[in-house]
Write a protein that holds these residues in place. Sequence first.
Motif, PDB file in Angstrom:
ATOM      1  N   VAL A  49       0.901  -1.173   0.028  1.00  0.00           N
ATOM      2  CA  VAL A  49       0.113  -0.017   0.040  1.00  0.00           C
ATOM      3  C   VAL A  49       0.864   1.253   0.157  1.00  0.00           C
ATOM      4  CG1 VAL A  49      -1.773   1.476   1.518  1.00  0.00           C
ATOM      5  CG2 VAL A  49      -1.841  -1.028   1.426  1.00  0.00           C
ATOM      6  N   PHE A  50       0.823   2.039  -0.837  1.00  0.00           N
ATOM      7  CA  PHE A  50       1.462   3.170  -1.094  1.00  0.00           C
ATOM      8  C   PHE A  50       0.416   4.483  -0.429  1.00  0.00           C
ATOM      9  CE2 PHE A  50       3.781   1.071  -3.923  1.00  0.00           C
ATOM     10  CZ  PHE A  50       5.102   1.401  -4.042  1.00  0.00           C
ATOM     11  N   LEU A  51       0.769   5.065   0.457  1.00  0.00           N
ATOM     12  CA  LEU A  51      -0.008   5.759   1.513  1.00  0.00           C
ATOM     13  C   LEU A  51       0.488   7.029   1.877  1.00  0.00           C
ATOM     14  CD1 LEU A  51      -2.525   5.588   3.378  1.00  0.00           C
ATOM     15  CD2 LEU A  51      -1.013   4.442   5.121  1.00  0.00           C
ATOM     16  N   ASP A  52      -0.267   8.203   1.417  1.00  0.00           N
ATOM     17  CA  ASP A  52       0.186   9.624   1.810  1.00  0.00           C
ATOM     18  C   ASP A  52       0.048   9.832   3.249  1.00  0.00           C
ATOM     19  OD1 ASP A  52       0.744  12.387   1.671  1.00  0.00           O
ATOM     20  OD2 ASP A  52      -1.262  12.889   1.371  1.00  0.00           O
ATOM     21  N   ILE A  53       1.054  10.440   3.851  1.00  0.00           N
ATOM     22  CA  ILE A  53       1.105  10.646   5.000  1.00  0.00           C
ATOM     23  C   ILE A  53       0.051  11.875   5.732  1.00  0.00           C
ATOM     24  CG2 ILE A  53       2.403  11.550   7.051  1.00  0.00           C
ATOM     25  CD1 ILE A  53       4.650   9.896   6.474  1.00  0.00           C
ATOM     26  N   ASP A  54       0.188  13.004   4.852  1.00  0.00           N
ATOM     27  CA  ASP A  54      -0.489  14.140   5.178  1.00  0.00           C
ATOM     28  C   ASP A  54      -1.988  14.583   4.488  1.00  0.00           C
ATOM     29  OD1 ASP A  54      -1.245  16.637   6.197  1.00  0.00           O
ATOM     30  OD2 ASP A  54       0.037  17.641   4.995  1.00  0.00           O
ATOM     31  N   THR A  80       5.289  11.352   1.255  1.00  0.00           N
ATOM     32  CA  THR A  80       5.559  12.539   1.950  1.00  0.00           C
ATOM     33  C   THR A  80       6.179  13.596   1.298  1.00  0.00           C
ATOM     34  OG1 THR A  80       5.874  13.410   4.054  1.00  0.00           O
ATOM     35  CG2 THR A  80       7.403  11.607   3.572  1.00  0.00           C
ATOM     36  N   ALA A  81       6.026  14.871   1.601  1.00  0.00           N
ATOM     37  CA  ALA A  81       6.669  15.887   1.135  1.00  0.00           C
ATOM     38  C   ALA A  81       7.716  16.316   1.979  1.00  0.00           C
ATOM     39  CB  ALA A  81       5.685  17.088   0.659  1.00  0.00           C
ATOM     40  N   GLN A  96       8.806   1.510   3.674  1.00  0.00           N
ATOM     41  CA  GLN A  96       9.859   2.436   3.178  1.00  0.00           C
ATOM     42  C   GLN A  96       8.893   3.771   3.013  1.00  0.00           C
ATOM     43  OE1 GLN A  96      12.268   3.892   2.399  1.00  0.00           O
ATOM     44  NE2 GLN A  96      13.207   2.771   0.926  1.00  0.00           N
ATOM     45  N   TYR A  97       9.746   4.991   2.926  1.00  0.00           N
ATOM     46  CA  TYR A  97       9.177   6.045   2.705  1.00  0.00           C
ATOM     47  C   TYR A  97       9.565   6.794   1.172  1.00  0.00           C
ATOM     48  CZ  TYR A  97      12.768   8.658   5.115  1.00  0.00           C
ATOM     49  OH  TYR A  97      14.115   8.915   5.474  1.00  0.00           O
ATOM     50  N   LEU A  98       8.850   7.291   0.626  1.00  0.00           N
ATOM     51  CA  LEU A  98       9.258   8.122  -0.513  1.00  0.00           C
ATOM     52  C   LEU A  98       8.822   9.659  -0.542  1.00  0.00           C
ATOM     53  CD1 LEU A  98       8.221   5.595  -3.355  1.00  0.00           C
ATOM     54  CD2 LEU A  98      10.573   5.492  -2.316  1.00  0.00           C
ATOM     55  N   LEU A  99       9.642  10.387  -0.915  1.00  0.00           N
ATOM     56  CA  LEU A  99       9.436  11.959  -0.967  1.00  0.00           C
ATOM     57  C   LEU A  99       8.906  12.268  -2.296  1.00  0.00           C
ATOM     58  CD1 LEU A  99      13.063  13.312   0.698  1.00  0.00           C
ATOM     59  CD2 LEU A  99      10.688  13.216   1.436  1.00  0.00           C
TER      60      LEU A  99
END
Length: 238
Positions: A49-54, A80-81, A96-99
């Motif tokens: 699942v690719f999930l936006d934080i904000d 996340t930005a 993982q987290y991707l910018l």
Amino acid sequence: MYKIAVCDDEEPVISQVQKLILEWNPETEVSCFSSGEELLQDYRPYHAVFLDIDMKGMNGIETGKALRKIDWEVKIVYLTAYRDYAAGAFSVHAFQYLLKPVNQKSMITTLEEIFRHLKAPRDSVVLDFRTVDGVACLPAEEIYYFEYSNRRVHIVTRAEEYFMVSRIGDVYERMKGHGFSMPHKSFVVNMQHVKNVKGSQIFLDNGIEIPLSQKKQKLWKQALMDYLSKKLEGGRNL
């Protein structure tokens, strides 16, 4: 067929991430959601699942915690930005987290990490490492060695190389139960990949040479013999 969900409250981001996933593998089934509530309401098992934080309403951290209650195996990748959100992502065991904006290289690397992890044999030991580029989940058998240099640890595997901030002694303590040894103050080596030993040099099956400390030679060679004996006896986790 791979099944991936993308959840973000910005349509352009959803479109971009979906496009990158399908460019990587056109046969992937991608489901898109615009809120955490929508994802949870219609949730079915996914590989990732690719999930936006904000997000508005239920944010990504809250959504991730809810996901963990119904699916512990799914790989959560946060979008996340802001780099400051990384710690929050780790709190729900994010893969993982991707910018944002997500680039093709980081997407491909992340997808390949996810599915290499999923394809690992059930009895294979898979370990998480917090590298400078994020979390890497690596089967122990695919790691050749760790090298400490310039205050960082260099991880060399069959497919990739990584760097993390750690002490080599801590690495050894973690890895010694998985068939790794410390032949030199700067190296931790997977004995599974030792091909030959000549004098003060260890030759790995990928062609790399690792130094063997003179002070450690006797004990290390005995440790190697013990390892090989257990392997011949059919010992597990080697």
